[in-house]
Design a protein around this motif. Structure first.
Motif, PDB file in Angstrom:
ATOM      1  N   VAL A  54       0.828  -1.210   0.000  1.00 40.49           N
ATOM      2  CA  VAL A  54       0.000   0.000   0.000  1.00 40.49           C
ATOM      3  C   VAL A  54       0.864   1.262   0.000  1.00 40.49           C
ATOM      4  CG1 VAL A  54      -2.000  -1.119   1.044  1.00 40.49           C
ATOM      5  CG2 VAL A  54      -0.263  -0.096   2.525  1.00 40.49           C
ATOM      6  N   ILE A  55       2.041   1.211   0.632  1.00 43.70           N
ATOM      7  CA  ILE A  55       2.945   2.366   0.578  1.00 43.70           C
ATOM      8  C   ILE A  55       3.441   2.580  -0.850  1.00 43.70           C
ATOM      9  CG2 ILE A  55       5.223   3.221   1.278  1.00 43.70           C
ATOM     10  CD1 ILE A  55       4.740   2.043   4.019  1.00 43.70           C
ATOM     11  N   THR A  56       3.823   1.488  -1.515  1.00 43.62           N
ATOM     12  CA  THR A  56       4.256   1.590  -2.911  1.00 43.62           C
ATOM     13  C   THR A  56       3.135   2.115  -3.790  1.00 43.62           C
ATOM     14  OG1 THR A  56       5.780  -0.258  -2.587  1.00 43.62           O
ATOM     15  CG2 THR A  56       5.202   0.290  -4.852  1.00 43.62           C
ATOM     16  N   LEU A  57       1.922   1.647  -3.544  1.00 44.97           N
ATOM     17  CA  LEU A  57       0.769   2.087  -4.319  1.00 44.97           C
ATOM     18  C   LEU A  57       0.526   3.584  -4.136  1.00 44.97           C
ATOM     19  CD1 LEU A  57      -1.192   0.533  -6.164  1.00 44.97           C
ATOM     20  CD2 LEU A  57      -2.762   0.376  -4.229  1.00 44.97           C
ATOM     21  N   ALA A  58       0.727   4.081  -2.908  1.00 48.77           N
ATOM     22  CA  ALA A  58       0.526   5.505  -2.629  1.00 48.77           C
ATOM     23  C   ALA A  58       1.582   6.372  -3.302  1.00 48.77           C
ATOM     24  CB  ALA A  58       0.527   5.742  -1.124  1.00 48.77           C
ATOM     25  N   LEU A  59       2.803   5.862  -3.442  1.00 48.02           N
ATOM     26  CA  LEU A  59       3.896   6.644  -4.029  1.00 48.02           C
ATOM     27  C   LEU A  59       3.965   6.526  -5.544  1.00 48.02           C
ATOM     28  CD1 LEU A  59       6.772   5.873  -1.482  1.00 48.02           C
ATOM     29  CD2 LEU A  59       5.310   7.900  -1.576  1.00 48.02           C
ATOM     30  N   LEU A  60       3.343   5.508  -6.108  1.00 49.96           N
ATOM     31  CA  LEU A  60       3.492   5.243  -7.542  1.00 49.96           C
ATOM     32  C   LEU A  60       3.019   6.389  -8.439  1.00 49.96           C
ATOM     33  CD1 LEU A  60       4.531   3.144  -9.501  1.00 49.96           C
ATOM     34  CD2 LEU A  60       2.284   2.036  -9.461  1.00 49.96           C
ATOM     35  N   PRO A  61       1.862   7.037  -8.169  1.00 46.15           N
ATOM     36  CA  PRO A  61       1.477   8.157  -9.043  1.00 46.15           C
ATOM     37  C   PRO A  61       2.514   9.271  -9.087  1.00 46.15           C
ATOM     38  CG  PRO A  61      -0.382   7.472  -7.703  1.00 46.15           C
ATOM     39  CD  PRO A  61       0.815   6.739  -7.174  1.00 46.15           C
ATOM     40  N   ALA A  62       3.122   9.586  -7.938  1.00 49.36           N
ATOM     41  CA  ALA A  62       4.140  10.642  -7.912  1.00 49.36           C
ATOM     42  C   ALA A  62       5.387  10.226  -8.700  1.00 49.36           C
ATOM     43  CB  ALA A  62       4.506  10.977  -6.467  1.00 49.36           C
ATOM     44  N   ILE A  63       5.750   8.936  -8.607  1.00 48.69           N
ATOM     45  CA  ILE A  63       6.931   8.451  -9.338  1.00 48.69           C
ATOM     46  C   ILE A  63       6.700   8.544 -10.845  1.00 48.69           C
ATOM     47  CG2 ILE A  63       8.370   6.435  -9.784  1.00 48.69           C
ATOM     48  CD1 ILE A  63       7.792   5.562  -6.894  1.00 48.69           C
ATOM     49  N   VAL A  64       5.534   8.083 -11.303  1.00 46.27           N
ATOM     50  CA  VAL A  64       5.221   8.145 -12.734  1.00 46.27           C
ATOM     51  C   VAL A  64       5.122   9.595 -13.185  1.00 46.27           C
ATOM     52  CG1 VAL A  64       3.520   7.542 -14.494  1.00 46.27           C
ATOM     53  CG2 VAL A  64       4.064   5.910 -12.682  1.00 46.27           C
ATOM     54  N   GLN A  65       4.522  10.450 -12.353  1.00 51.89           N
ATOM     55  CA  GLN A  65       4.377  11.873 -12.696  1.00 51.89           C
ATOM     56  C   GLN A  65       5.735  12.538 -12.885  1.00 51.89           C
ATOM     57  OE1 GLN A  65       4.239  14.293  -9.395  1.00 51.89           O
ATOM     58  NE2 GLN A  65       5.199  15.682 -10.861  1.00 51.89           N
ATOM     59  N   ILE A  66       6.699  12.208 -12.032  1.00 46.24           N
ATOM     60  CA  ILE A  66       8.040  12.783 -12.162  1.00 46.24           C
ATOM     61  C   ILE A  66       8.693  12.357 -13.470  1.00 46.24           C
ATOM     62  CG2 ILE A  66      10.359  12.733 -11.184  1.00 46.24           C
ATOM     63  CD1 ILE A  66       9.037  12.521  -8.412  1.00 46.24           C
ATOM     64  N   VAL A  67       8.531  11.077 -13.838  1.00 48.78           N
ATOM     65  CA  VAL A  67       9.097  10.588 -15.095  1.00 48.78           C
ATOM     66  C   VAL A  67       8.494  11.344 -16.273  1.00 48.78           C
ATOM     67  CG1 VAL A  67       9.288   8.594 -16.624  1.00 48.78           C
ATOM     68  CG2 VAL A  67       9.584   8.304 -14.158  1.00 48.78           C
TER      69      VAL A  67
END
Length: 232
Positions: A54-67
């Motif tokens: 769930v932590i990874t799921l919460a951070l994933l949109p921000a990671i993709v957005q940065i890319v």
């Protein structure tokens, strides 16, 4: 007024790309983190979950957005989309359908915020989240007559092939023997069946009837346990 909510928050260039600014990056990143937490909460609704996932799921949109933001421009955005969606294979273990769906939702939100469309990302999350919760509450797709695993221990002198056939005909709509093994140094047999109970049939009465046949030895009746490998 409503149209302003769906406007691009980034500075668009003449060729359709975006100009990366500190203010725009902060707005999109904060929005991505908030949306990611909402996706994680949506996934946690009536679901067994692990903290790491769930932590990874919460951070994933921000990671993709940065890319997406770092490779701004039409060609770069196209390549980033391909690379971002390949992240679904970041683990070698297969996940459940709900886990994979949540990962794709998180990445889609990250793509939207990375392109500056925060309003659209929020709208899509609300619509998909509401549909997901509604289908869960309505028990959409849930099997009413699930297959159960039945284990029966009997003495070695009983004929295990036919001793329970009449009980199965009365209480079950289907049954099949999947395993026979000896226990207690060969003095007992353990029979394993997969069964489906008839509508309205009493499980307690069924077990009591079996107990009268097997001398009150061990009986285990439970839902079928499937060995699903999930993302952790």
């Amino acid at each position: 007024m409503l149209n302003h909510l769906f406007e691009n928050v980034l500075n668009l260039t003449s060729d359709g790309g975006t100009t990366l600014t500190l203010e725009g990056a902060m707005i999109c990143t904060v929005a991505s983190l908030i949306l990611g937490v909402l996706v994680a909460l949506l996934y946690m609704f009536r679901t067994d979950y692990t903290k790491n996932f769930v932590i990874t799921l919460a951070l994933l949109p921000a990671i993709v957005q940065i890319v997406i933001m770092l490779v701004n421009g039409r060609l770069g955005a196209g390549l980033a989309v391909m690379g971002a969606f390949s992240l679904v294979r970041f683990r070698s273990l297969p996940g459940t359908a709900k886990e994979i769906g949540s990962i794709f939702l998180s990445m889609a939100l990250g793509l939207a915020t990375g392109m500056g469309y925060i309003g659209y990302a929020l709208m899509f999350l609300i619509l998909i989240g509401a549909a997901s919760i509604l289908l869960e509450l309505l028990r959409f797709g849930e099997k009413k007559n699930v297959e159960r695993e039945l284990k029966i221990t009997i003495p070695e002198d009983l004929d295990y092939e036919t001793i329970f056939d009449d009980l199965f005909d009365i209480y079950t709509s289907s049954h099949r023997m999947i395993q026979v093994k000896t226990t207690d140094l060969g003095s007992m047999f353990e029979l394993k069946y997969m069964i489906r109970m008839k509508a309205g049939a009493s499980e307690k009465e069924f077990i009591d009837a079996i107990r009268c046949r097997n001398g009150n030895l061990n009986i285990v009746c439970a839902r079928e346990v499937k060995n699903n490998i999930e993302l952790l």
